[in-house]
Design a protein around this motif. Structure first.
Motif, PDB file in Angstrom:
ATOM      1  N   LEU A   9       0.829  -1.204   0.000  1.00 27.98           N
ATOM      2  CA  LEU A   9       0.000   0.000   0.000  1.00 27.98           C
ATOM      3  C   LEU A   9       0.865   1.257   0.000  1.00 27.98           C
ATOM      4  N   GLY A  10       1.864   1.288   0.874  1.00 30.33           N
ATOM      5  CA  GLY A  10       2.736   2.457   0.950  1.00 30.33           C
ATOM      6  C   GLY A  10       3.501   2.689  -0.335  1.00 30.33           C
ATOM      7  N   CYS A  11       3.992   1.608  -0.926  1.00 31.48           N
ATOM      8  CA  CYS A  11       4.775   1.732  -2.157  1.00 31.48           C
ATOM      9  C   CYS A  11       3.895   2.214  -3.309  1.00 31.48           C
ATOM     10  N   VAL A  12       2.662   1.704  -3.409  1.00 33.08           N
ATOM     11  CA  VAL A  12       1.742   2.146  -4.459  1.00 33.08           C
ATOM     12  C   VAL A  12       1.426   3.629  -4.289  1.00 33.08           C
ATOM     13  N   PHE A  13       1.112   4.023  -3.042  1.00 37.65           N
ATOM     14  CA  PHE A  13       0.816   5.437  -2.790  1.00 37.65           C
ATOM     15  C   PHE A  13       1.985   6.327  -3.212  1.00 37.65           C
ATOM     16  N   ARG A  14       3.202   5.909  -2.838  1.00 41.74           N
ATOM     17  CA  ARG A  14       4.374   6.743  -3.124  1.00 41.74           C
ATOM     18  C   ARG A  14       4.664   6.813  -4.621  1.00 41.74           C
ATOM     19  N   VAL A  15       4.695   5.693  -5.271  1.00 40.68           N
ATOM     20  CA  VAL A  15       5.080   5.652  -6.691  1.00 40.68           C
ATOM     21  C   VAL A  15       4.044   6.351  -7.558  1.00 40.68           C
ATOM     22  N   VAL A  16       2.774   6.234  -7.196  1.00 46.41           N
ATOM     23  CA  VAL A  16       1.713   6.845  -8.007  1.00 46.41           C
ATOM     24  C   VAL A  16       1.561   8.327  -7.702  1.00 46.41           C
ATOM     25  N   THR A  17       1.490   8.679  -6.405  1.00 47.19           N
ATOM     26  CA  THR A  17       1.162  10.068  -6.052  1.00 47.19           C
ATOM     27  C   THR A  17       2.320  11.036  -6.225  1.00 47.19           C
ATOM     28  N   GLN A  18       3.561  10.551  -6.233  1.00 48.26           N
ATOM     29  CA  GLN A  18       4.679  11.489  -6.396  1.00 48.26           C
ATOM     30  C   GLN A  18       4.612  12.201  -7.748  1.00 48.26           C
ATOM     31  N   PRO A  19       4.498  11.502  -8.870  1.00 47.77           N
ATOM     32  CA  PRO A  19       4.374  12.228 -10.145  1.00 47.77           C
ATOM     33  C   PRO A  19       3.004  12.875 -10.335  1.00 47.77           C
ATOM     34  N   VAL A  20       1.938  12.246  -9.813  1.00 46.48           N
ATOM     35  CA  VAL A  20       0.594  12.800  -9.997  1.00 46.48           C
ATOM     36  C   VAL A  20       0.449  14.120  -9.261  1.00 46.48           C
ATOM     37  N   SER A  21       0.918  14.183  -8.012  1.00 44.99           N
ATOM     38  CA  SER A  21       0.789  15.419  -7.236  1.00 44.99           C
ATOM     39  C   SER A  21       1.624  16.550  -7.819  1.00 44.99           C
ATOM     40  N   PHE A  22       2.747  16.208  -8.427  1.00 45.33           N
ATOM     41  CA  PHE A  22       3.631  17.230  -8.999  1.00 45.33           C
ATOM     42  C   PHE A  22       3.131  17.710 -10.355  1.00 45.33           C
ATOM     43  N   HIS A  23       2.657  16.791 -11.192  1.00 38.78           N
ATOM     44  CA  HIS A  23       2.311  17.135 -12.575  1.00 38.78           C
ATOM     45  C   HIS A  23       0.824  17.411 -12.782  1.00 38.78           C
ATOM     46  N   LEU A  24      -0.048  16.773 -11.977  1.00 44.46           N
ATOM     47  CA  LEU A  24      -1.472  16.834 -12.276  1.00 44.46           C
ATOM     48  C   LEU A  24      -2.314  17.512 -11.201  1.00 44.46           C
ATOM     49  N   ASN A  25      -2.269  16.985  -9.988  1.00 46.83           N
ATOM     50  CA  ASN A  25      -3.183  17.466  -8.955  1.00 46.83           C
ATOM     51  C   ASN A  25      -2.478  17.552  -7.603  1.00 46.83           C
TER      52      ASN A  25
END
Length: 585
Positions: free
Chosen positions: A460-476
């Motif tokens: 769970l932690g790894c999915v959150f980190r790998v997905v949200t790091q680029p999404v939060s920076f580039h998208l939302n």
């Protein structure tokens, strides 16, 4: 009656009392050869990490005609069996403090500020260093001291040197972590000297570590080269090289020049630490052990050799090209092409490694495979999944940077590094430790339930980190909240894993084994010999010569079944089971 003394030589004892060769062969002092060392027995006892008094007592009892009732108890187990615990426990302490917790706090702060630049680079660098040297480095060193001598059917060359490598590494990590941070904020040149000392100690520790393992290898009877050894050797050489280079760079830039090491040096060195050391050594160990533990065919030797060559070549080209791309603009297109080739070679090597494991080809599963705890299997499969994902991302980034002419964002590249470091490397460490440590001690894992919870949390932690790091920076930017939370989720996973392993290491109660009525493919080798001692001679007769050594019999044999054993020594399982069952009647 003749008495043996510490200054008696092996040669005079064995010539006068040929029956003592049995004891010398057991300890590996004669290595199965005919030559008789003309050195005091006390010398060989120290060299092989044996209690001299116990060795002399065993020899004297044999000479006096007294029967050794239980050689697994009488023949003292070398102290090397416990060295790995120091390394693993310390790696756990580091990952719970300056490793995972330190990183989780910084990640939460970056999420709060909604900026990846809000944390000074020195804090990120010291965090990364302690993760590489403290978490992965110490764990791999401890595992190597424990497992590699057993792979080579011998005993660790020097306990004392192994302990020295441990203390040098721990002191080096502490000096580097503390004074690199303080010197950054204070600006004092004299504070950079302890950092240099710490880096030097880490380099010395790795050199001693490699020396001990090389001497261990050459002291064994093993002479046939196996591909997994190439992975392990090259990973250790990369580890030593990057430590030496970084120490020299720190002296040149930070002490002599009173400036910082340029990024075009740091990035290639970090690549060596992650791929050249961490990934290569894990690939090597699991090329050797996964077929045994997972009931799959041994990977194709030729393909494994291709993987070894491809990955080492890709690392060398990557380091070479990344340095020159940053250092000079001359021949920039040429170095872009070299970097592109290195990315393709690395991806090809990783994909070939996964394919070569035969995990997804049911036709290549071993017929008489043993049912293993599902916890171990799912960690390995999840780790290989993350390796595939991270390498696919790396290949995509390589293609983009080559044809678009610009680097991918820090958020994307950071997500890739996290996927490979936590998703693959740390997942493999947790899975490996959860299986090998209980088996090596002959006890149950403290809590299989904790292992399952750990798996859920780290995924769970790894999915959150790998997905949200680029999404939060580039998208939302709203996803920064989940990004900050991911570090603490992973910390909870590591914390639960640490409790599980620590409790297992402290356990002294052996796992209660069921009574064996007949030998089958799933019968544990150690329990079979323990309940039916007469089966030992049959197993040795079939080629399992490692079982002559009581230390290996008490450790390696715990980890495998008869079905797995026939994958190590190629014999007919049906014939072996028939003879074993006949002897048990």
């Amino acid at each position: 009656m003749d008495r043996i003394r510490e200054n008696s030589t092996v040669k005079e004892i064995a010539e006068k009392f040929p029956v003592t060769r049995k004891i010398f062969d057991t300890y590996g002092i004669m290595c199965g050869g005919d030559s008789l060392p003309d050195k005091p027995i006390s010398f060989f006892a120290r060299m092989h990490n044996i209690n001299p008094s116990t060795l002399i007592e065993d020899l004297q009892n044999l000479i006096d005609g007294k029967e050794v009732e239980n050689d697994e108890v009488s023949l003292i187990k070398p102290q090397t069996e416990h060295i790995y615990e120091f390394f693993i426990k310390t790696s756990i302490i580091i990952v719970l403090s300056t490793g995972c917790l330190y990183g989780a706090v910084m990640l939460a702060y970056m999420a709060y500020k909604r900026s990846f630049l809000s944390v000074p680079w020195v804090l990120l660098e010291t965090h990364g260093d302690t993760q590489v040297y403290g978490w992965v480095g110490l764990f791999i060193m401890g595992l190597s001291f424990f497992a590699l001598p057993k792979f080579w059917n011998t005993i660790l060359y020097s306990t004392q040197l192994a302990y020295k490598s441990f203390f040098l590494m721990v002191i080096g990590i502490l000096l580097s972590f503390v004074f690199k941070t303080i010197s950054y904020y204070s600006g004092g040149l004299f504070l950079k000297i302890p950092v240099f000392v710490g880096l030097s100690l880490q380099t010395a520790s790795i050199a001693i570590f490699m020396y001990v393992l090389c001497r261990t290898y050459f002291s064994s009877e093993k002479r046939d080269y196996e591909v997994y050894e190439g992975f392990i050797l090259s990973s250790f050489l990369w580890f030593l090289l990057q430590a030496f280079v970084f120490t020299a760079l720190h002296f040149h830039y930070c002490i002599v020049g009173n400036t910082e090491i340029p990024a075009y040096f740091k990035d290639p060195i970090r690549h060596i630490q992650i791929v050249g050391f961490s990934c290569l050594v894990i690939i090597g160990i699991f090329t050797k052990t996964l077929p045994i533990f997972l009931g799959i065919q041994i990977p194709n030797r030729k393909n494994s050799a291709y993987v070894l060559y491809l990955l080492n070549l890709s690392i060398a080209l990557r380091v070479f090209s990344e340095f020159y791309k940053g250092y000079t603009q001359n021949l920039h297109g040429f170095f872009i092409a070299i970097s592109f080739i290195s990315g393709l070679l690395e991806a090809l090597g990783i994909f070939l490694f996964i394919y070569n494991l035969n995990l997804f080809d049911k036709k290549k599963l071993v017929q008489n495979k043993v049912k293993l705890p599902t916890g171990f299997r799912k960690y390995i499969r999840a780790a290989l999944f993350w390796l595939f994902v991270s390498e696919s991302a790396f290949l995509t980034f390589t293609l983009y940077e080559t044809f678009a002419g610009e680097k991918v964002s820090h958020a994307l590249f950071g997500a890739y590094r996290h996927a490979i470091f936590v998703g693959f490397i740390s997942m493999m460490i947790i899975g490996c430790a959860s299986k090998m440590i209980p088996l090596s001690k002959g006890v149950k894992l403290y809590s299989p339930k904790l292992l399952n919870v750990t798996f859920f949390l780290i995924i769970l932690g790894c999915v959150f980190r790998v997905v949200t790091q680029p999404v939060s920076f580039h998208l939302n930017p709203q996803f920064y909240f989940l990004l900050g939370l991911s570090g603490f989720i992973e910390y909870a996973a590591i914390f639960l894993f640490s409790i599980n392993i620590w409790k297992t290491l402290k356990s002294t109660q052996e796992e209660i084994a069921e009574q064996i009525n007949s030998a089958t493919a799933s019968t544990n080798v150690y329990q079979l010999i323990r309940q039916y001692p007469q089966t030992l001679d049959i197993l040795i007769g079939y080629g399992f010569k490692q079982l002559k050594n009581p230390v290996l019999r008490n450790t390696l044999a715990r980890t495998i079944s008869l079905g797995q054993a026939v994958q190590i020594v190629s014999v007919n399982l049906e014939d072996l089971l028939r003879d074993l069952n006949a002897s048990m009647k």
